[in-house]
Motif scaffolding. Structure first.
Motif, PDB file in Angstrom:
ATOM      1  N   PRO A  62       0.805  -1.218   0.029  1.00 16.97           N
ATOM      2  CA  PRO A  62       0.116   0.013  -0.223  1.00 16.97           C
ATOM      3  C   PRO A  62       0.969   0.923  -0.305  1.00 16.97           C
ATOM      4  O   PRO A  62       1.651   1.169   1.064  1.00 16.97           O
ATOM      5  CB  PRO A  62      -0.606  -0.078   1.722  1.00 16.97           C
ATOM      6  N   MET A  63       0.619   2.121  -1.001  1.00 21.64           N
ATOM      7  CA  MET A  63       1.577   3.436  -1.209  1.00 21.64           C
ATOM      8  C   MET A  63       0.638   4.656  -0.796  1.00 21.64           C
ATOM      9  O   MET A  63      -0.914   4.185  -1.745  1.00 21.64           O
ATOM     10  CB  MET A  63       2.404   3.493  -1.652  1.00 21.64           C
ATOM     11  N   MET A  64       0.690   6.020  -0.741  1.00 19.77           N
ATOM     12  CA  MET A  64      -0.094   6.876  -1.554  1.00 19.77           C
ATOM     13  C   MET A  64       1.168   8.030  -2.200  1.00 19.77           C
ATOM     14  O   MET A  64       2.431   8.061  -1.518  1.00 19.77           O
ATOM     15  CB  MET A  64      -0.543   7.736   0.855  1.00 19.77           C
ATOM     16  N   GLY A  65       0.574   7.895  -3.184  1.00 21.59           N
ATOM     17  CA  GLY A  65       1.155   9.158  -4.193  1.00 21.59           C
ATOM     18  C   GLY A  65       1.679  10.508  -3.654  1.00 21.59           C
ATOM     19  O   GLY A  65       0.299  11.101  -2.689  1.00 21.59           O
ATOM     20  N   PRO A  66       2.472  11.036  -3.806  1.00 25.20           N
ATOM     21  CA  PRO A  66       2.259  12.656  -3.017  1.00 25.20           C
ATOM     22  C   PRO A  66       1.607  13.974  -3.785  1.00 25.20           C
ATOM     23  O   PRO A  66       1.175  14.404  -2.465  1.00 25.20           O
ATOM     24  CB  PRO A  66       3.890  12.733  -4.450  1.00 25.20           C
ATOM     25  N   GLY A 108      -3.087   5.619   7.703  1.00 21.55           N
ATOM     26  CA  GLY A 108      -2.121   4.743   7.856  1.00 21.55           C
ATOM     27  C   GLY A 108      -0.987   4.237   6.101  1.00 21.55           C
ATOM     28  O   GLY A 108      -0.268   3.822   6.747  1.00 21.55           O
ATOM     29  N   ARG A 109      -1.903   4.725   5.777  1.00 22.73           N
ATOM     30  CA  ARG A 109      -1.443   4.135   4.190  1.00 22.73           C
ATOM     31  C   ARG A 109      -0.502   5.488   3.959  1.00 22.73           C
ATOM     32  O   ARG A 109       0.790   5.258   3.546  1.00 22.73           O
ATOM     33  CB  ARG A 109      -2.062   4.762   2.395  1.00 22.73           C
ATOM     34  N   LEU A 110      -0.911   6.396   4.614  1.00 27.65           N
ATOM     35  CA  LEU A 110       0.710   7.551   4.134  1.00 27.65           C
ATOM     36  C   LEU A 110       2.351   7.589   5.041  1.00 27.65           C
ATOM     37  O   LEU A 110       2.549   7.366   4.059  1.00 27.65           O
ATOM     38  CB  LEU A 110      -0.131   9.275   4.664  1.00 27.65           C
ATOM     39  N   ILE A 111       1.812   6.842   6.703  1.00 24.56           N
ATOM     40  CA  ILE A 111       2.953   6.400   7.392  1.00 24.56           C
ATOM     41  C   ILE A 111       3.476   5.748   6.214  1.00 24.56           C
ATOM     42  O   ILE A 111       4.610   5.190   6.605  1.00 24.56           O
ATOM     43  CB  ILE A 111       2.460   6.538   8.408  1.00 24.56           C
ATOM     44  N   THR A 112       2.642   4.330   6.169  1.00 29.03           N
ATOM     45  CA  THR A 112       3.770   3.355   5.505  1.00 29.03           C
ATOM     46  C   THR A 112       3.733   3.359   4.090  1.00 29.03           C
ATOM     47  O   THR A 112       5.350   2.578   4.471  1.00 29.03           O
ATOM     48  CB  THR A 112       2.461   1.952   5.428  1.00 29.03           C
ATOM     49  N   THR A 113       3.848   4.829   3.303  1.00 29.13           N
ATOM     50  CA  THR A 113       4.571   5.383   2.678  1.00 29.13           C
ATOM     51  C   THR A 113       5.898   5.517   2.699  1.00 29.13           C
ATOM     52  O   THR A 113       7.344   4.531   1.822  1.00 29.13           O
ATOM     53  CB  THR A 113       4.007   5.492   1.689  1.00 29.13           C
ATOM     54  N   GLN A 114       6.551   5.911   3.638  1.00 31.15           N
ATOM     55  CA  GLN A 114       8.254   5.795   4.739  1.00 31.15           C
ATOM     56  C   GLN A 114       9.030   4.730   4.406  1.00 31.15           C
ATOM     57  O   GLN A 114       9.840   4.587   4.029  1.00 31.15           O
ATOM     58  CB  GLN A 114       7.459   6.528   5.479  1.00 31.15           C
ATOM     59  N   TYR A 115       7.884   3.338   4.160  1.00 32.46           N
ATOM     60  CA  TYR A 115       8.286   2.464   4.861  1.00 32.46           C
ATOM     61  C   TYR A 115       8.815   1.237   3.908  1.00 32.46           C
ATOM     62  O   TYR A 115       8.666   0.324   4.662  1.00 32.46           O
ATOM     63  CB  TYR A 115       8.757   2.301   6.534  1.00 32.46           C
TER      64      TYR A 115
END
Lengths: 266, 266
Positions: A62-66, A108-115
């Protein structure tokens, strides 16, 4: 299949599994996965990777684009930028936001994108207000979350506890984690709803080391103003200042998330 | 589209919205929805209903079919049936289960199945251990959740508090909810991780009434043995007895969920 992937993020699923589950040939499974991959990429929902071979399969991150990230953080800023949210002691009322499933899911998706690409075994937070955030992040990472307590009342069996110094008021406090909730050597992501000096987070870092684990990162929903800052490495989605001056009770800006995530990527 | 529905349960979404979002004719949207409806029905994932007309659209209700429900509850029973989980005071260690996203997601879906067709405005729980469950249920219902606290330390602004009697130890306790977290007249579903006599839940019922609201139902993850039972109407997924006799420290059975849900449906 899309549904199954969403429910099982960051986990390798073999094509055989899908082929049996949907009674379809592997070739049509592969075709459908290509469609899903393209759709997810176009929507910025995340990354679908397929690995060939007997040990291969499909892996959804899962990711969130900029763009979506910026839009989301700005919309949250607008909601938080409200004088009536200011509480005594430099705190801000956020429980309504952190009690809304759709905001939690996006956070959750936004924070996960970092990792993306980081191995994480567990998410850790401090009771009480950090829990919804920890659950939302853990849900996207597909790992368990553990809750550190400051009250001895809770019935959890034997605990490991540490003392820590609150940064803002310089009091010595105690926090504890049930011994059985975290396995030795775990790679831990620390999250919390609000950070001022960072004393609670420093306490959790100590606790992780006490369990023989490693802190992979620290992410907070909002950071407040503080004269001291006990830690350097963290990301925040919001930066909130209260009682800025007589005329303005609250000032909300995006936190350091974008600076940290996209630094050096320009 | 399937992804969007899963992220927006119990919410009417117009076909125009999908048609614009995916740049597709309404007729092909309708066709795709039929496929999704059949797949969800076959998998017991939930119900997809379409309503015709200008004010119509599509409405997805997450559900868990009886077979999947039974399988899930039995698998959880097996995990909980472990002597080392017994804690003093008739409590049972469940934090590991209620810290696992996949178990929470399934539990949320299972509990939600009871309230198909019921209007619910919010999910309520008591801090700390009920929070993950409340969030999981709220996520499936697509409504906010609110957290009742027993400590005055928490910074949440003005609160409404009630006194209540714990059923097991007959102590008078106090619980409070931030005034701004629940709107007047709300229809509330109460959930908690563990119930013994039911004192905490009775306290929450009083609190809901104090806010001018209505209790739609009460669902707990596990119920323990108690000589007193302060409430009649609730559902539990597990029934756990500890210290049954000298030779058996714990006994775990399915709770009254199936009896309550499927009564009169045979």
């Amino acid at each position: 299949m899309s549904h199954y992937l969403l429910d099982h993020p960051r986990q390798l699923i073999s094509l055989n599994f899908f082929s049996e589950r949907y009674e379809a040939a592997k070739s049509s499974i592969s075709e459908d996965l290509s469609i899903i991959r393209r759709t997810y990429k176009a929507r910025g929902t995340g990354e679908v990777k397929t690995y060939p071979g007997a040990a291969g399969g499909v892996y959804y991150t899962p990711m969130m684009g900029p763009e979506e990230a910026e839009e989301f953080v700005n919309s949250v800023c607008k909601v938080v930028d409200d004088e009536s949210r200011v509480l005594p002691g430099g705190y801000v009322y956020l429980s309504d936001l952190l009690g809304q499933p759709n905001i939690l899911r996006q956070t959750g998706r936004l924070i996960t994108t970092q990792y993306v690409g980081e191995e994480i075994d567990a998410v850790m937070t401090a009771a009480t207000k950090g829990i919804p955030l920890a659950q939302a992040v853990a849900d996207q990472l597909n790992v368990p979350f553990v809750i550190v307590r400051d009250d001895a009342k809770v019935t959890e069996g034997s605990m490991i506890s540490v003392n820590y110094l609150t940064g803002s008021s310089k009091r010595v406090e105690k926090m504890a984690l049930s011994k059985r909730s975290l396995k030795a050597g775990a790679r831990v992501l620390i999250v919390d709803d609000f950070m001022k000096a960072g004393g609670t987070i420093q306490g959790m870092q100590t606790l992780v080391r006490e369990f023989g684990g490693t802190v992979v990162g620290t992410a907070v929903f909002a950071e407040g103003r503080s004269n001291v800052r006990l830690l350097e490495e963290y990301t925040s989605l919001l930066h909130v200042e209260t009682n800025v001056d007589a005329g303005q009770a609250i000032k909300v800006q995006p936190g350091n998330y974008f600076k940290e995530i996209y630094k050096g990527k320009d």
